[in-house]
Design a protein around this motif. Structure first.
Motif, PDB file in Angstrom:
ATOM      1  N   GLU A  69       0.823  -1.210   0.000  1.00  0.00           N
ATOM      2  CA  GLU A  69       0.000   0.000   0.000  1.00  0.00           C
ATOM      3  C   GLU A  69       0.856   1.258   0.000  1.00  0.00           C
ATOM      4  N   SER A  84      -5.236   9.873   3.717  1.00  0.00           N
ATOM      5  CA  SER A  84      -5.845   8.732   4.411  1.00  0.00           C
ATOM      6  C   SER A  84      -4.953   7.495   4.316  1.00  0.00           C
ATOM      7  N   LYS A  88      -3.023   5.352   7.233  1.00  0.00           N
ATOM      8  CA  LYS A  88      -3.230   3.913   7.363  1.00  0.00           C
ATOM      9  C   LYS A  88      -1.897   3.173   7.410  1.00  0.00           C
ATOM     10  N   ASP A  91      -0.269   3.601  10.662  1.00  0.00           N
ATOM     11  CA  ASP A  91      -0.896   2.734  11.671  1.00  0.00           C
ATOM     12  C   ASP A  91      -0.338   1.312  11.595  1.00  0.00           C
ATOM     13  N   GLU A  92      -0.185   0.788  10.372  1.00  0.00           N
ATOM     14  CA  GLU A  92       0.285  -0.594  10.227  1.00  0.00           C
ATOM     15  C   GLU A  92       1.680  -0.760  10.824  1.00  0.00           C
ATOM     16  N   SER A 142      -7.091  -2.758   1.404  1.00  0.00           N
ATOM     17  CA  SER A 142      -7.626  -1.910   2.470  1.00  0.00           C
ATOM     18  C   SER A 142      -8.971  -2.400   2.974  1.00  0.00           C
ATOM     19  N   ASP A 146      -7.865  -6.396   5.095  1.00  0.00           N
ATOM     20  CA  ASP A 146      -8.039  -5.912   6.463  1.00  0.00           C
ATOM     21  C   ASP A 146      -9.254  -6.553   7.122  1.00  0.00           C
ATOM     22  N   GLU A 174      -8.091   0.287  15.518  1.00  0.00           N
ATOM     23  CA  GLU A 174      -7.580   1.057  14.389  1.00  0.00           C
ATOM     24  C   GLU A 174      -7.925   0.392  13.058  1.00  0.00           C
ATOM     25  N   GLU A 175      -7.905  -0.936  13.029  1.00  0.00           N
ATOM     26  CA  GLU A 175      -8.226  -1.649  11.793  1.00  0.00           C
ATOM     27  C   GLU A 175      -9.664  -1.398  11.360  1.00  0.00           C
ATOM     28  N   HIS A 178      -9.565   1.446   9.136  1.00  0.00           N
ATOM     29  CA  HIS A 178      -8.984   1.044   7.851  1.00  0.00           C
ATOM     30  C   HIS A 178     -10.027   0.354   6.985  1.00  0.00           C
ATOM     31  N   TYR A 181     -12.378   2.870   5.470  1.00  0.00           N
ATOM     32  CA  TYR A 181     -11.695   3.586   4.392  1.00  0.00           C
ATOM     33  C   TYR A 181     -11.635   2.715   3.130  1.00  0.00           C
TER      34      TYR A 181
END
Length: 328
Positions: A69, A84, A88, A91-92, A142, A146, A174-175, A178, A181
């Motif tokens: 990604e 965005s 993401k 975050d990962e 995404s 996910d 958090e996922e 994602h 999104y």
């Protein structure tokens, strides 16, 4: 984002023969009562070994999973999607940090885990060894990859090892963002122009089998599942997670007018289970063992990042020393 699937390793259940039977029973009774095992608690060597294997592979999968990604940040359509996607990917990488910290509580250093990743000794999820040719590939990851990760992780967050469960609680929160999104991006393509719909459909066609691999091989081939479920390291089997994913997301895919490249995919009216074409597990094993389309590329990126960051780690460990920032 990790399926936690079996890697065709041979279990060493005979290791339990060397454990104190009284302590082993007390340990299993605690798990049966739903208690959490903490780092300083007694645990069987096999429990520790399997947890390190599973959490470490999950951490590697998060940090490698940011790469397919990440290549699309500058190419994402529009400033809002660029921002965005950047958030993401960040975050990962943060998820990997949480998981490495959880694994370290079991006695393996982060440095050793990274070394084992770069050398190819440690594994990570097969699905991140495939290329993202188009923006639609990034959208597929995404949303649906996910989604598969959330199915696995929300189950395992109820498991027996405290540090891993607490890390998963934060990761799953958090996922979920994602997932929203990714779903929004897929809807935009699926309801867009014929060219956009075609691009999204082609992405599903490319990624469906790797996604089915993502949950790990069927339970009949799994050598770890029985022990991991017994000790509540895994709260569901590979097949159970795959069925839950199909139940939740196949209807959503069909609602968008998209098709799934499996003519045998259908829900059995009597059993309530999904029937599907068995994916090629030889392909899964080949990719997981380092011979996928992007294995070498993914590890090369991590190797370069590790080398370029060496001076930073040295400076942090010895802040009184003088270090020269490299120019290149």
């Amino acid at each position: 984002m990790y399926g936690g699937g079996n890697l065709f390793e041979t279990p060493k259940l005979d290791e339990l023969r060397n454990e104190d039977p009284i302590k082993l029973k007390e340990f299993e009774d605690r798990i049966e009562r739903g208690e959490k095992i903490e780092p300083n608690d007694w645990m069987p060597a096999l429990y520790r070994k399997q947890l390190i294997r599973m959490i470490e592979q999950h951490a590697h999968s998060e940090i490698i999973g940011a790469l397919p990604e990440g290549t699309w940040i500058t190419r994402a359509p529009g400033f809002k999607r660029k921002m965005s996607l950047m958030a993401k990917v960040q975050d990962e990488v943060g998820h990997a940090q949480l998981l490495y910290s959880a694994a370290e509580t079991l006695g393996k250093s982060r440095e050793q885990m990274i070394d084992d990743l770069i050398s190819g000794k440690s594994k990570y999820s097969n699905i991140f060894n495939y290329p993202t040719f188009t923006w639609a590939d990034c959208c597929f990851i995404s949303w649906l990859v996910d989604a598969g990760a959330i199915v696995n992780q929300t189950a395992n967050a109820r498991g027996s090892y405290g540090p891993y469960c607490r890390a998963l609680d934060r990761i799953c929160a958090e996922e979920s963002f994602h997932l929203k999104y990714g779903h929004h991006c897929v809807i935009h393509l699926a309801t867009g122009t014929p060219k956009q719909r075609k691009m999204m459909q082609e992405a599903i066609d490319r990624w469906w089998e790797p996604l089915m691999h993502f949950f790990g091989p069927p339970d009949k081939l799994s050598v770890h599942t029985e022990t991991l479920v017994k000790w509540k390291v895994k709260m569901a089997t590979n097949d159970e997670n795959r069925q839950q994913f199909l139940d939740m997301y196949v209807p959503k895919i069909w609602e968008l007018g998209l098709t799934i490249p499996d003519p045998n995919l259908k829900k059995n009216a009597e059993t309530g289970l999904w029937e599907y074409t068995e994916p090629d597990w030889a392909e899964f094993k080949r990719v997981i063992n380092g011979d996928g389309p992007c294995n070498k590329e993914r590890l090369a990126v991590r190797r370069v990042a590790e080398e370029r960051g060496e001076w930073v780690r040295q400076a942090m460990l010895a802040p009184q020393s003088k270090y020269v920032v490299p120019l290149a």
